[in-house]
Scaffold this active site. Structure first.
Site, PDB file in Angstrom:
ATOM      1  N   GLU A   1       0.834  -1.199   0.000  1.00 39.51           N
ATOM      2  CA  GLU A   1       0.000   0.000   0.000  1.00 39.51           C
ATOM      3  C   GLU A   1       0.878   1.263   0.000  1.00 39.51           C
ATOM      4  O   GLU A   1       1.855   1.346   0.747  1.00 39.51           O
ATOM      5  CB  GLU A   1      -0.877  -0.065   1.249  1.00 39.51           C
ATOM      6  CG  GLU A   1      -1.816   1.069   1.493  1.00 39.51           C
ATOM      7  CD  GLU A   1      -2.622   0.854   2.769  1.00 39.51           C
ATOM      8  OE1 GLU A   1      -3.570   1.627   2.986  1.00 39.51           O
ATOM      9  OE2 GLU A   1      -2.307  -0.080   3.541  1.00 39.51           O
TER      10      GLU A   1
ATOM     11  N   LYS B   1      -9.055   2.590  -2.063  1.00 41.72           N
ATOM     12  CA  LYS B   1      -9.354   1.943  -0.782  1.00 41.72           C
ATOM     13  C   LYS B   1     -10.733   2.389  -0.319  1.00 41.72           C
ATOM     14  O   LYS B   1     -11.108   3.559  -0.454  1.00 41.72           O
ATOM     15  CB  LYS B   1      -8.292   2.333   0.244  1.00 41.72           C
ATOM     16  CG  LYS B   1      -8.370   1.598   1.572  1.00 41.72           C
ATOM     17  CD  LYS B   1      -7.137   1.917   2.415  1.00 41.72           C
ATOM     18  CE  LYS B   1      -7.111   1.117   3.708  1.00 41.72           C
ATOM     19  NZ  LYS B   1      -5.861   1.341   4.467  1.00 41.72           N
TER      20      LYS B   1
ATOM     21  N   CYS C   1      -5.540  -3.268   2.195  1.00 43.71           N
ATOM     22  CA  CYS C   1      -5.346  -3.387   3.641  1.00 43.71           C
ATOM     23  C   CYS C   1      -6.635  -3.523   4.450  1.00 43.71           C
ATOM     24  O   CYS C   1      -7.220  -4.596   4.513  1.00 43.71           O
ATOM     25  CB  CYS C   1      -4.525  -2.211   4.147  1.00 43.71           C
ATOM     26  SG  CYS C   1      -3.804  -2.516   5.791  1.00 43.71           S
TER      27      CYS C   1
END
Length: 633
Positions: free
Chosen positions: A46, A115, A170
């Site tokens: 990330e 995200k 994540c």
């Protein structure tokens, strides 16, 4: 990429916080390294272009602009390699900053996935700088390229249509409803996760379980790459934990707290087969498919291929599995005994492995009910091929378990039967062998009638797969407790019982049974020893169990089963030997289905079984030609 195998890589590079040029150069160097190693899909952490721990520096236009420049350089570099690469960066759209995963391949940025879920519980509060990309759709212009942006993308390989990749970032995995669920139901079978997970005591185990569990639940491969070396350690440490999982199994895992590249090969054909057989897994047309291209070539396999797929390699897990299987078998028999109000259970004891396991299971079932073992009628039936060793073991086993012993020789009755049908005692053909097996079954059935009981079957899954059973002989019973236990597992169940029974005499006889060659003992002994060894006639059971597992569990074609067997049994059997018995396996498997089509009831203990009622709906007249032709080719 042949046979569905695709080599993949997860990378945790050493980065320099906020130094996009250094990070970009590092990423490009790793792209070359993994491409040279044959990886077709590679995942970086990330925000790897800038580093995850830039904090309020993410508000600086200069950092964001330099990140874009490096992304363009990385995309340009991808034209040199045959692969799909995922990198992370901060990216601004319409005044909002997003944590992006960019997919690059063939010199192009194929798409960017934002995200969705921002953590609020750690030292780096992403919500301070980043916006959720849940509703973000459309295109962004970067240096003249119109790049699709959104959360509903699946990257689909044109040359390998079964390879479909989706991305999440994540925290997206850690929430109650991860985007990967949506992607899997949209058809993606490979999930990539660009992560930056900080390390605290115990978190690695939870992370590992989370990744393996998600791959199992979604029947997918899961590629997890986390930030590590070089990230700021102002308040926490990042370990660079990388994993590659497939359908619940961790195929490869990095060491933590170091720069690393982790490789393995995923099997997309196996994943698609799993989804086909699971009727509750239903895909929907919810995604935009973005094509990418790969060269189709042979993938050298480095992943472990277990030569004993039915048997856990870890001893502690194996012991738990053995106890569980014995309990499943005994519980099934307990219910049948109670339902039929049987006064006795009748078991034929040869001194071999299968009948030994059947008697052990029967004894455990009686213990569950609270009944005396004397109501187990264990019958030994010496014949033309019985040896002193198996005979004595049968007697000792019955005595040790406290069952009622009956000894009924079949010699005179079989001689009379052979005389009646004109069968010579000197002609050791199939009639000579099967006549003895059917006589034994007749005795068992009639004793069961006479004592108000029923017959416990002894045949195992491996024998049923090969048809190595006499039709209406040992093929038949009133409850077949071993019918879904493969031969390689039978050994471990008997060994586990021996190790845990607490009876030295019983353990001694069980250990000698384990040491006795597998044989139906239907031909006269030679010098007092077993003359007829099953594995000399049908091939090693460890090979056949391997063939059976991969054929039925995953639907693999013969060439793929053969390829995997060469790896699993390297140094044990040569290619010609494996091919010989693989041909024999397919020939017998198709020819002997008629025996499996009328099996008695028996408990299912694993994912592979051949019961005609729920596990193997196969016509008895199916031809095996195309499978055998592939082996010839």
């Amino acid at each position: 990429m042949k046979d569905g195998f695709v080599k993949v890589a997860t990378i945790s590079p050493k980065i320099t916080v906020a130094d996009t040029k250094t990070n970009g150069a590092t990423i490009r160097a790793y792209m070359k390294e993994v491409a040279d190693a044959g990886a077709k899909i590679a995942v970086f952490p990330e925000l790897c272009i800038t580093g995850y721990t830039c904090g309020d520096l993410f508000t600086q236009d200069l950092l964001l602009d330099k990140a874009k420049e490096e992304l363009l350089c990385i995309a340009e570099e991808s034209a040199k390699y045959d692969g799909l690469f995922f990198v992370g960066l901060p990216y601004e759209i319409n005044g909002k900053l997003y944590n992006m995963a960019a997919a690059v391949s063939g010199g192009m940025i194929l798409g960017m996935v934002p995200k969705v879920f921002m953590p609020t519980y750690n030292e780096f509060y992403e919500g301070r700088n980043f916006t959720s990309g849940l509703t973000l759709t459309g295109f962004t212009d970067l240096n003249g390229q119109s790049i699709p942006v959104g959360t509903n993308f699946i990257f689909a390989c044109e040359e390998m249509p079964k390879l479909r990749v989706a991305a999440e970032i994540c925290e997206d995995l850690w929430v109650a409803n991860p985007p990967s669920i949506f992607h899997a139901l949209g058809g993606a079978n490979v999930m990539v996760n660009l992560s930056a997970s900080d390390e605290i005591t115990g978190k690695a185990n939870y992370r590992r379980e989370l990744v393996s569990g998600q791959s199992a639940r979604l029947l997918c491969a899961y590629l997890y790459a986390s930030a590590g070396e070089g990230e700021s350690t102002q308040d926490v440490v990042y370990s660079g934990h990388c994993m590659i999982a497939e359908n619940g199994h961790i195929l490869a895992e990095s060491k933590r707290f170091c720069e690393s590249v982790t490789y393995s090969e995923i099997d997309v054909n196996r994943l698609e087969e799993e989804r086909r057989r699971m009727s509750t897994f239903r895909t929907e047309d919810t995604h935009d498919f973005i094509p990418f291209h790969l060269d189709v070539e042979e993938t050298a396999l480095t992943r472990f291929v277990d030569p004993a797929p039915f048997v856990p390699s870890n001893q502690a897990e194996r012991e738990l599995r053995c106890d569980e299987i014995l309990m499943i078998q005994a519980s099934g028999l307990k219910k049948r005994l109670e339902h039929t109000h049987a006064k006795t259970a009748v078991v034929g004891i040869s001194g071999g492995l299968d009948s030994t396991l059947a008697l052990l299971v029967t004894a455990r079932a009686f213990d569950l009910i609270g009944r005396d073992h004397k109501d187990i009628i264990a019958i030994t039936m010496p014949g033309f091929g019985t040896t002193d060793r198996t005979y004595e073991n049968a007697l000792s086993l019955i005595k040790s378990l406290g069952a009622t012993l009956k000894e009924i020789s079949i010699v005179d009755s079989v001689k009379q039967h052979f005389k009646d049908i004109g069968q010579s005692l000197e002609e050791f053909d199939v009639t000579y062998e099967n006549g003895q097996a059917r006589e034994r079954t007749q005795i068992l059935m009639d004793v069961a009638n006479k004592t108000g009981g029923f017959v416990i079957g002894t045949g195992d899954l491996s024998e049923l797969a090969l048809g190595w059973a006499t039709y209406n002989g040992d093929h038949m019973s009133m409850y077949a407790v071993n019918s879904s236990v493969p031969k390689t597992l039978v050994r471990h169940l008997v060994r586990y019982y021996a190790d845990t029974c607490g009876d030295d005499a019983l353990k001694a006889v069980l250990m000698d049974v384990l040491d006795t060659p597998v044989s139906p003992e239907l031909l006269p002994p030679k010098d007092g020893k077993i003359a007829q060894k099953t594995e000399d006639l049908v091939g090693p059971y460890e090979l056949h169990d391997f063939f059976l597992y991969h054929m039925l569990r995953f639907g693999f074609p013969p060439k793929k089963v053969y390829r995997l067997a060469l790896i699993a049994f390297q140094g044990t059997y040569d290619a010609e030997f494996i091919q010989k018995w693989l041909k024999n396996f397919y020939r017998r498997f198709f020819a002997q289905q008629f025996k499996r089509s009328c099996l008695p009831d028996g408990p299912k203990v694993g994912t592979v079984a051949v019961s005609p009622r729920g596990d193997l709906r196969m016509p008895s007249d199916a031809a095996g030609r195309i499978w055998l032709d592939e082996l010839e080719d």
